[in-house]
Design an enzyme around this catalytic site. Structure first.
Site, PDB file in Angstrom:
ATOM      1  N   ASP A 192      20.411   3.468  38.186  1.00 34.48           N
ATOM      2  CA  ASP A 192      20.714   4.575  39.088  1.00 34.48           C
ATOM      3  C   ASP A 192      20.976   6.328  38.528  1.00 34.48           C
ATOM      4  O   ASP A 192      21.237   6.989  39.937  1.00 34.48           O
ATOM      5  CB  ASP A 192      21.040   4.418  40.654  1.00 34.48           C
ATOM      6  CG  ASP A 192      21.101   5.326  42.232  1.00 34.48           C
ATOM      7  OD1 ASP A 192      20.074   5.458  42.298  1.00 34.48           O
ATOM      8  OD2 ASP A 192      21.982   5.752  42.058  1.00 34.48           O
ATOM      9  N   MET A 273      23.198   8.893  48.892  1.00 35.28           N
ATOM     10  CA  MET A 273      22.757   9.580  49.502  1.00 35.28           C
ATOM     11  C   MET A 273      22.004  10.236  47.433  1.00 35.28           C
ATOM     12  O   MET A 273      21.907  12.021  47.996  1.00 35.28           O
ATOM     13  CB  MET A 273      23.331  11.015  49.099  1.00 35.28           C
ATOM     14  CG  MET A 273      23.426  11.197  51.500  1.00 35.28           C
ATOM     15  SD  MET A 273      22.150  11.001  51.984  1.00 35.28           S
ATOM     16  CE  MET A 273      22.186  12.347  52.009  1.00 35.28           C
ATOM     17  N   ARG A 274      22.894  10.106  46.795  1.00 36.87           N
ATOM     18  CA  ARG A 274      22.421  10.784  45.179  1.00 36.87           C
ATOM     19  C   ARG A 274      20.951  11.338  44.407  1.00 36.87           C
ATOM     20  O   ARG A 274      20.773  11.794  44.325  1.00 36.87           O
ATOM     21  CB  ARG A 274      22.519   9.656  43.550  1.00 36.87           C
ATOM     22  CG  ARG A 274      22.542  10.209  42.371  1.00 36.87           C
ATOM     23  CD  ARG A 274      23.031   8.891  41.568  1.00 36.87           C
ATOM     24  NE  ARG A 274      24.444   9.018  41.723  1.00 36.87           N
ATOM     25  CZ  ARG A 274      25.190   7.347  42.352  1.00 36.87           C
ATOM     26  NH1 ARG A 274      24.518   6.407  41.778  1.00 36.87           N
ATOM     27  NH2 ARG A 274      27.110   7.507  42.355  1.00 36.87           N
ATOM     28  N   ALA A 275      20.263  10.492  45.460  1.00 32.95           N
ATOM     29  CA  ALA A 275      18.602  10.842  45.129  1.00 32.95           C
ATOM     30  C   ALA A 275      18.602  12.282  45.830  1.00 32.95           C
ATOM     31  O   ALA A 275      18.237  13.132  45.187  1.00 32.95           O
ATOM     32  CB  ALA A 275      17.494   9.853  45.715  1.00 32.95           C
TER      33      ALA A 275
END
Length: 646
Positions: A192, A273-275
């Site tokens: 990720d 929230m990284r996406a």
């Protein structure tokens, strides 16, 4: 030899675009390139460095500080009034076997103790600052090294802590990793951390394959001449990248575009929230690449295709991917309404398509309907399995299963430099040098230190093991409808092996003999796939299965002597192949003496023969009924016994 030109690579538009976008906006977080061997992954990455604009650096600075904005805490600073120079952007390659000190840098402990100075030797992170850091076979790196790389890429700094001394320097680079999924996957939490991911495969078009061969042979015959023919195209692409970099700060990410990004990410049920953040940064970079100053739906579509596939995985054995129809639907749902649009319910929606009456009309066979007298049963949902360890203390590769002497972990002692392992131990080194100070003529502060005074920490942590499954696939397993339960338990143990960084192998036995269904590998996904397709039927050649397991372990001991094995035999203990089958199986078990083993007992029903328990006794193995493989079953059993004792 000049590198292969970037524009000369045939095909692979997604990889080309992902690399270009990461070069335009390093904040995206780099690229992970997944694909089979021989697909020009490394070739394209190495060629990318030649397209990047040159960088201005402080002359003599080992950390490539920008003269316009030097790092205020640079170990080579301060840089006030320092001269500037210009150099090409670097491509730094990190070898798979690199030590942690080589990656992050290290302190010269001898000078620190003797002279009281902080002599920091920069590592690969410092060399890659303001350039590219390339990790080939990134899935084969130790987890703590991968985590170090990704943390530095995310924070833009590298910090080295050694015996109470801290050194920090800027480390902003484009991180690019390549890997072959057949050799094992990255753990989901590490996967990720890469901004974008691209799947590559060799073309099946004969014309395109012929062109690849033609260009490669031409390059090998005359590298300089071949590169010269593509110099103009490379230069034009480099100019476009530089123009996009300059335009990037001017690109506007509107509220409508943000809402679309949020809608898309929410529809794919991604974690955290990284996406969303990576998708937004990628969309902005794509808009700049296209010469626009406002993010459009097309920018978001491209960004989602690159940023989301590896973030929607729920099972580590599932291949990453993205549903194009789901993406298009999410983009349509989040599109801002037109001024004359009456919104949902205006009658403009297309009617949903219902499936035809009578089901799908297909003739898909169910489990157990394959021909040839064989049965195939799929596995159920995996559960958290009990932890089985190898006895004793090993010295294998770092993992999370069995006790071992490793480079990290708790300190259990010290050792001299003749057997150097791990990190220097400051207190032990001082104690070693202290009695000799008068004889060495020390006067005043400081310490007269010799190389022989150094002592190194001996640390105990955990190692990864070779988990070899020896699975009974005979008719007695399938006839009693147990194979689904067996496959679920083995799949759960495979998931446990995946999380503990083990190698796995699969031996199966049925009918007339045994076979190595999967040679030992770190690709747990391959083992899961072979297990899912495993047929059952025929007699039970238990002895042949154990003999094959013993042969595999002997070969692996020669190949990788430090990796200790754990044998998991999955059977009901019935041996029905050949005369005196039970005696032969017990004799075969003697060849596995000294190997830590577990016998997963699959016998069921009221009339039980206890043959698996006898086999476990001959193997010196732990006997575990199939229903007690789950971790919660062990907890329940302990609580039950404690309750009866009370």
């Amino acid at each position: 030899m000049r590198p292969y030109p970037f524009t000369a690579v045939v095909g692979m538009p997604d990889l080309r675009l992902a690399l270009v976008l990461s070069a335009i906006s390093p904040a995206i977080g780099g690229v992970l390139v997944r694909g089979e061997k021989g697909t020009a992954k490394s070739t394209m990455v190495r060629a990318l460095a030649g397209l990047l604009p040159e960088v201005d650096v402080v002359e003599g600075c080992r950390f490539s500080c920008d003269p316009a904005r030097p790092d205020p805490v640079c170990p080579d600073g301060p840089h006030t009034g320092a001269a500037a120079t210009r150099r090409p952007a670097r491509l730094v390659e990190l070898p798979v076997g690199a030590a942690e000190d080589r990656v992050v840098g290290s302190l010269n402990l001898e000078r620190a103790l003797a002279e009281g100075v902080t002599d920091y030797q920069p590592g690969l992170l410092a060399a890659a600052h303001r350039g590219l850091l390339y990790v080939d076979e990134v899935n084969l790196l130790h987890d703590h090294l991968v985590d170090t790389l990704l943390d530095a890429a995310a924070m833009g700094r590298a910090t080295v802590e050694r015996e109470g001394v801290s050194v920090s320097h800027a480390a902003r680079f484009v991180l690019i990793g390549t890997m072959n999924p057949e050799e094992g996957e990255l753990r989901p939490q590490l996967l990720d951390r890469f901004g974008l991911t691209v799947e590559v495969a060799s073309s099946r078009d004969p014309g395109q394959r012929a062109e690849v061969i033609r260009r490669r042979l031409a390059y090998e015959a005359d590298p300089d001449g071949f590169a010269g023919r593509y110099a103009e195209e490379d230069a034009a692409l480099a100019a476009e990248i530089q123009a996009a970099q300059k335009l990037l700060p001017s690109v506007e990410l509107t509220d409508d575009a943000l809402r679309q990004i949020a809608e898309v990410c929410a529809s794919f049920d991604v974690d955290g929230m990284r996406a969303d953040i990576v998708t937004a940064r990628t969309a902005v970079a794509h808009a700049a690449w296209a010469g626009r100053t406002e993010v459009s739906t097309e920018d978001i579509r491209v960004a989602a295709r690159l940023a989301l596939p590896h973030r929607r995985r729920r099972n580590p054995f599932d291949a990453p991917g993205i549903d194009e129809e789901q993406l298009e639907q999410a983009l349509r749902d989040a599109e801002p309404p037109e001024p004359d649009d009456d919104g949902p319910g205006s009658g403009s929606e297309a009617p949903s398509e219902a499936p035809p009456e009578g089901g799908d009309g297909g003739q898909t066979p169910t489990a157990g309907q394959q021909g040839g007298g064989e049965q195939r049963a799929g596995a159920g949902k995996p559960f958290k399995a009990r932890l089985f360890r190898v006895a004793g203390v090993g010295e294998g590769e770092r993992g999370r299963r069995s006790r071992a002497i490793t480079e990290s972990g708790r300190t259990i002692g010290v050792q001299p430099p003749s057997v150097r392992e791990g990190k220097p131990h400051l207190v032990a080194t001082l104690r070693s040098a202290a009695p000799h100070q008068r004889g060495r003529g020390r006067s005043g502060p400081g310490l007269v230190l010799r190389k022989g005074d150094l002592r190194y920490a001996r640390r105990e942590g955990n190692e990864g093991n070779l988990v070899l499954f020896c699975v009974d696939a005979s008719g007695s397993m399938g006839a009693r409808s147990r194979m689904r339960e067996v496959k679920t338990a083995v799949l759960s143990l495979l998931l446990d092996a995946y999380q503990r960084r083990d190698k796995v192998g699969l031996v199966t036995f049925r009918a007339q003999g045994a076979e190595l269904a999967l040679p030992p590998t770190i690709s747990v996904e391959a083992a899961a796939a072979r297990l899912e397709a495993l047929p059952t039927g025929g007699r039970t050649p238990l002895a042949e299965g154990l003999l094959e397991a013993a042969r595999v372990l002997r070969v692996e001991e020669l190949r990788d002597p430090r990796r200790r094995p754990l044998l998991v035999v999955v059977t009901d203990g019935r041996a029905t192949s050949g005369p005196d089958a039970v005696r032969r199986s017990h004799a075969a078990a003697e060849l596995l003496a000294g190997v830590t083993a577990v016998v997963m007992d699959c016998e069921s029903g009221r009339m039980r023969l206890g043959l698996a328990a006898e086999l476990a006794e001959h193997l010196g193995a732990e006997h575990v009924p199939l229903g007690e493989v789950a971790a919660d079953s062990l907890t329940s059993a302990v609580k039950s016994r404690l309750g009866r004792a009370a």
